[in-house]
Motif scaffolding. Structure first.
Motif: not given
Ligand SMILES: C=C1C[C@]23C[C@H]1CC[C@H]2[C@@]12CCC[C@@](C)(C(=O)O1)[C@H]2[C@@H]3C(=O)O
Ligand SMILES: O=C(O)CCC(=O)C(=O)O
Ligand SMILES: [Fe+2]
Length: 374
Positions: A266-272
């Protein structure tokens, strides 16, 4: 060659639009086998997933180098990481989820009013890469570049303001975060603003990049083991910032480990890492192969912010990373040119812009298998 990102996609196969929410049994058209996608059946059980990195300096002993070390390690090992304390508010993440759900729950004939045109980039439709597969994916997408107003008007003739406000706020915040992430990632390679002239404006500010916002909707699926939400691909970006709702589905591919699930936090974002960073870093930070699988009971929504360089800028391996022992591996490309290449060659796009580099002076590499480079 196309000059804007909106000109760079080839026409789509015409496709019947399925209302996935009303289908009770997986149709043959959506049933994937290992011959459709050689990675489909391969599902490893893994305990490790991509790192979670705290972007708040105070939680890193006030030492930016700690963050850079984490990021560098994540980029090398995984090509992806999750971020927390990234300054995007929970409220905005909730708002964009609601906006997406509202859009995808419109009746099909309404959504089709904003359908992506055959040679266009923006609007409602199947994933652009669909034309490379004989089976259809279990998802719907909506792509926005810049102002969403034109499509929003088609969808909600009177009541489009709220949707536009949320999208514009999200784009504004993501632009800032993407710029910051780009410098952190490049920083972990020892690159500073002085080394990347095209990314810096006259007052030392980060120049605004180009970007697309992709909303993905994955309805619950009666036979998830045989369906594919979004087929394996790399993004044609510098980097992509992804928000997923509380349902898992995103998987990244790791050599030796197979498909690894990226659990929603919850609240985290994924960076790729995308193909253009792969090029910029001269292959040091490879773009990551990823896909989305679907779920029997749960609805899944994801929002991808696809970040690229300013329009017209030709991106090539950074000169600081290139010397006679590390010759440039890729030729220069603009974002729109690369998107056109991706639309034509898909998973061969990156190798199609690769330069032929002689191995230690041997021009014919295949006659010298096993020769160490460098
Ligand atoms: C700016 C972009 C990047 C695009 C094309 C264009 C707009 C939509 C993007 C995506 C989003 C979904 C996966 C992908 C593979 C697709 O099918 O459409 C992406 C593609 C790319 O990264 O190549
Ligand atoms: O839905 C997901 O988790 C993946 C989406 C994605 O890869 C994309 O939009 O490029
Ligand atoms: Fe992607």
């Amino acid at each position: 060659m196309p000059s804007r990102i909106s000109d760079s996609c080839r026409p789509h196969h015409s496709q019947k639009h399925f209302d996935l929410n009303s289908i009770k049994e997986l149709p043959e058209s959506h049933a994937w086998t290992s011959s459709n996608d050689h990675y489909t059946q391969e599902n490893s059980c893994n305990f490790e997933s991509i790192p979670v990195i705290d972007l708040d300096n105070n939680n890193n002993n006030n030492n930016n180098n700690n963050i850079l070390d984490h990021i560098g390690h994540a980029c090398k090992k995984w090509g992806a990481f999750q971020i927390i304390n990234h300054s995007i508010s929970e409220k905005l993440l909730q708002d964009i989820e609601v906006a997406g759900k509202t859009l995808f729950s419109l009746p099909m004939q309404q959504k089709l009013k904003a359908a992506r045109s055959p040679d266009g980039v923006t609007g409602y439709g199947a994933a652009r890469i669909s034309s490379f597969f004989s089976k259809l994916m279990w998802s719907e997408g909506f792509t926005i570049v810049g102002s969403p107003i034109e499509h929003a008007r088609q969808l909600w003739p009177k009541d489009y303001n709220k949707f536009c406000e949320v999208i514009e706020e999200y784009e504004k915040e993501m632009e800032k975060l993407a710029g910051r992430l780009m410098w952190l990632i490049l920083g972990s390679l020892g690159i500073t603003k002085d080394d990347v002239k095209w990314a810096v404006g006259p007052k030392g500010e980060t120049k605004e990049g180009c970007a697309a916002l992709q909303l993905n909707s994955y309805p619950a699926c009666p036979d998830p083991g045989r369906a594919m939400g979004l087929a394996a691909h790399t993004d044609s970006t510098i980097l992509t910032i992804l928000h997923q709702n509380n349902t898992s589905g995103l998987q990244v591919y790791q050599e030796g480990n197979g498909w690894v699930t990226v659990p929603p936090i919850p609240g985290a974002l994924v960076v790729n890492i995308g193909d253009l960073l792969h090029i910029l870093s001269n292959g040091s930070y490879p773009s990551v192969l990823h896909r989305a699988v679907v779920n029997r009971t749960r609805y899944r929504l994801s929002v991808a912010y696809l970040y690229g360089p300013p329009s017209g800028v030709r991106v090539s391996p950074l000169s600081k990373l290139v010397d006679h022992r590390h010759p440039p591996l890729y030729r220069a490309v603009t974002w729109s040119e690369y998107l056109g290449t991706k639309a034509k060659y898909f998973d061969k796009a990156l190798s199609s812009v690769r330069l032929c580099v002689p191995l230690n002076g041997f021009t014919d590499a295949k006659d010298h298998k096993g020769v160490q480079v460098g």
